[in-house]
Scaffold this motif. Structure first.
Motif, PDB file in Angstrom:
ATOM      1  N   VAL A   1       3.226  10.026  -9.880  1.00  0.00           N
ATOM      2  CA  VAL A   1       2.415  10.164 -11.040  1.00  0.00           C
ATOM      3  C   VAL A   1       1.771  11.408 -11.100  1.00  0.00           C
ATOM      4  O   VAL A   1       1.812  12.267 -12.129  1.00  0.00           O
ATOM      5  CB  VAL A   1       1.439   9.050 -11.272  1.00  0.00           C
ATOM      6  CG1 VAL A   1       0.504   9.375 -12.515  1.00  0.00           C
ATOM      7  CG2 VAL A   1       2.325   7.670 -11.726  1.00  0.00           C
ATOM      8  N   ALA A   2       1.057  11.560 -10.069  1.00  0.00           N
ATOM      9  CA  ALA A   2       0.452  12.973  -9.777  1.00  0.00           C
ATOM     10  C   ALA A   2       1.342  14.155  -9.975  1.00  0.00           C
ATOM     11  O   ALA A   2       0.983  15.230 -10.410  1.00  0.00           O
ATOM     12  CB  ALA A   2      -0.114  13.139  -8.449  1.00  0.00           C
TER      13      ALA A   2
ATOM     14  N   LYS B   1       0.888  -1.068  -0.160  1.00  0.00           N
ATOM     15  CA  LYS B   1       0.198  -0.033  -0.065  1.00  0.00           C
ATOM     16  C   LYS B   1       0.782   1.310   0.121  1.00  0.00           C
ATOM     17  O   LYS B   1       0.492   2.070  -0.696  1.00  0.00           O
ATOM     18  CB  LYS B   1      -0.664  -0.195   1.095  1.00  0.00           C
ATOM     19  CG  LYS B   1      -1.998  -1.019   1.114  1.00  0.00           C
ATOM     20  CD  LYS B   1      -2.892  -0.918   2.393  1.00  0.00           C
ATOM     21  CE  LYS B   1      -3.960  -2.128   2.474  1.00  0.00           C
ATOM     22  NZ  LYS B   1      -4.860  -1.813   3.508  1.00  0.00           N
TER      23      LYS B   1
ATOM     24  N   GLN C   1       2.249  14.596 -13.478  1.00  0.00           N
ATOM     25  CA  GLN C   1       1.158  15.159 -14.285  1.00  0.00           C
ATOM     26  C   GLN C   1       1.056  16.495 -14.052  1.00  0.00           C
ATOM     27  O   GLN C   1       0.944  17.451 -14.916  1.00  0.00           O
ATOM     28  CB  GLN C   1      -0.148  14.227 -13.945  1.00  0.00           C
ATOM     29  CG  GLN C   1      -0.209  12.897 -14.482  1.00  0.00           C
ATOM     30  CD  GLN C   1      -1.357  12.058 -14.197  1.00  0.00           C
ATOM     31  OE1 GLN C   1      -2.166  12.568 -13.065  1.00  0.00           O
ATOM     32  NE2 GLN C   1      -1.473  11.002 -14.522  1.00  0.00           N
TER      33      GLN C   1
ATOM     34  N   GLU D   1       2.490   1.629  -3.512  1.00  0.00           N
ATOM     35  CA  GLU D   1       1.110   2.075  -4.294  1.00  0.00           C
ATOM     36  C   GLU D   1       0.855   3.672  -4.194  1.00  0.00           C
ATOM     37  O   GLU D   1       0.934   4.485  -5.083  1.00  0.00           O
ATOM     38  CB  GLU D   1       0.065   1.550  -4.272  1.00  0.00           C
ATOM     39  CG  GLU D   1       0.118  -0.168  -4.827  1.00  0.00           C
ATOM     40  CD  GLU D   1      -1.177  -0.725  -4.407  1.00  0.00           C
ATOM     41  OE1 GLU D   1      -2.009  -0.484  -3.817  1.00  0.00           O
ATOM     42  OE2 GLU D   1      -1.180  -1.870  -4.943  1.00  0.00           O
ATOM     43  N   ILE D   2       0.881   4.132  -3.046  1.00  0.00           N
ATOM     44  CA  ILE D   2       0.632   5.449  -2.603  1.00  0.00           C
ATOM     45  C   ILE D   2       1.915   6.209  -2.875  1.00  0.00           C
ATOM     46  O   ILE D   2       1.569   7.597  -3.829  1.00  0.00           O
ATOM     47  CB  ILE D   2       0.449   5.396  -1.119  1.00  0.00           C
ATOM     48  CG1 ILE D   2      -0.938   4.761  -0.625  1.00  0.00           C
ATOM     49  CG2 ILE D   2       0.466   7.070  -0.642  1.00  0.00           C
ATOM     50  CD1 ILE D   2      -0.979   5.027   0.903  1.00  0.00           C
TER      51      ILE D   2
ATOM     52  N   LYS E   1       1.470   6.783  -6.885  1.00  0.00           N
ATOM     53  CA  LYS E   1       0.364   7.553  -7.370  1.00  0.00           C
ATOM     54  C   LYS E   1       1.006   8.841  -7.212  1.00  0.00           C
ATOM     55  O   LYS E   1       0.622   9.827  -7.690  1.00  0.00           O
ATOM     56  CB  LYS E   1      -0.937   7.024  -6.452  1.00  0.00           C
ATOM     57  CG  LYS E   1      -1.398   5.935  -6.793  1.00  0.00           C
ATOM     58  CD  LYS E   1      -2.713   5.563  -5.987  1.00  0.00           C
ATOM     59  CE  LYS E   1      -3.341   4.215  -6.513  1.00  0.00           C
ATOM     60  NZ  LYS E   1      -4.626   4.065  -5.783  1.00  0.00           N
ATOM     61  N   GLN E   2       1.686   9.290  -5.993  1.00  0.00           N
ATOM     62  CA  GLN E   2       2.180  10.524  -5.757  1.00  0.00           C
ATOM     63  C   GLN E   2       2.994  11.084  -6.806  1.00  0.00           C
ATOM     64  O   GLN E   2       2.826  12.181  -7.298  1.00  0.00           O
ATOM     65  CB  GLN E   2       2.891  10.484  -4.530  1.00  0.00           C
ATOM     66  CG  GLN E   2       1.945  10.389  -3.206  1.00  0.00           C
ATOM     67  CD  GLN E   2       2.707  10.495  -1.702  1.00  0.00           C
ATOM     68  OE1 GLN E   2       3.842  10.217  -1.751  1.00  0.00           O
ATOM     69  NE2 GLN E   2       1.819  10.437  -0.592  1.00  0.00           N
TER      70      GLN E   2
END
Length: 300
Positions: free
Chosen positions: A240-241, A230, A244, A233-234, A237-238
């Motif tokens: 990728v964010a 987890k 972006q 994954e977090i 995601k951070q």
């Protein structure tokens, strides 16, 4: 005060007579025996009175109720704490404890998955005051070993067999509640009140304890791996964010760049270079000479 001769003579004779009587009583064995017998009789009568008086009353202690027992037969008259009269040498008063009492029992049974289980149970119970006569008349004073302990043994075995061994540990309060309900219904038939029940300890086999420990270790490791996944994954995601957001920012910046803005930036750079130039060309150049667009400056 003086006495005449006749009075003195009579007084002297009386003295002699009384003295003789006392001498006869002191020296006569029959008179001595009679007097001793009367003294002993009086003492014996006093002792009998005290003995009878002492056995005519009895005390019922606090936290108990009393029952008359006449020639081995119980009377259904329940006596409250205090002093009560009874027939000496005929009646006795037996006392029944109505306070909360603890009964502890060890029980061996098997769980639903056939694991051997040893259970130590403590039950707090009390006697119904109004029904003490029925209990003592039908069961007797050893009702704890006759009624309570066998009931606990049977009910604990019955309830334990309904649960897997692990549930006995994790759902102990549920198991204790079910045992309590069954025990209350069973002992109510004998006018006994179940106040509370506690499962002090469950004891399993060594092999089962080892398997439980190994399972807990595996669960902890799996939980740690799940938490690590987890976390990864977090973090992904951070990232990728963040990428972006940077791309979006760069895109917005590109949209803001126009030919007029580029030309303006060039002019600003040239003006800064001209401000720093002293009007002399370098005598030696090792590279390209900066190009200054004089026409553009003049037009500006």
């Amino acid at each position: 005060m003086t006495l005449d001769a006749e009075t003195a003579s009579r007084f002297g004779a009386s003295r002699k007579t009384l003295g003789g009587m006392f001498v006869n009583m002191a020296t006569n064995p029959k008179l001595r025996s009679f007097r001793s017998g009367r003294i002993i009789g009086a003492v014996a009568a006093g002792l009998i009175v005290l003995l009878i008086g002492g056995n005519a009353f009895s005390t019922v202690e606090y936290g108990h109720v009393g029952l008359y027992k006449t020639f081995g037969k119980l009377n259904d008259n329940v006596l409250s704490p205090g002093i009560h009269f009874k027939l000496p040498f005929i009646q006795t008063i037996i006392q029944v404890n109505t306070q909360v009492t603890k009964a502890e029992t060890d029980t061996s049974a098997s769980s639903k998955d056939l694991q051997p289980v040893s259970t130590h149970v403590a039950v707090n119970y009390s006697v119904n005051k109004e029904s003490a006569y029925n209990l003592m008349n039908n069961i007797g004073g050893n009702f704890d070993s006759v009624i309570i302990n066998p009931a606990i043994q049977e009910i604990v075995k019955e309830v334990t067999a309904r649960y897997p061994a692990e549930d006995l540990i994790t759902r102990r309060d549920v198991v204790a509640g079910e045992i309590s309900d069954h025990l209350k219904n069973r002992l109510a038939k004998y006018d006994l009140i179940v106040n509370d029940i506690n499962i002090v300890n469950f004891k399993f086999s060594e092999a089962f304890n080892d398997s439980i420990e190994a399972k807990q270790v595996a669960q902890q490791q799996a939980l740690k791996a799940e938490n690590d996944l987890k976390r990864i994954e977090i973090e992904a995601k951070q990232k990728v964010a963040q990428a972006q957001a940077e791309a979006q920012s760069l895109k917005l910046k590109k949209q803001e760049v126009t030919p007029e803005l580029v030309q303006l930036k060039q002019i600003e750079v040239q003006e800064k270079a001209l401000d720093k130039w002293d009007g002399k060309l370098p005598s030696v150049t090792g590279g390209a000479t900066p190009f200054i667009d004089l026409n553009s400056l003049a037009g500006k």
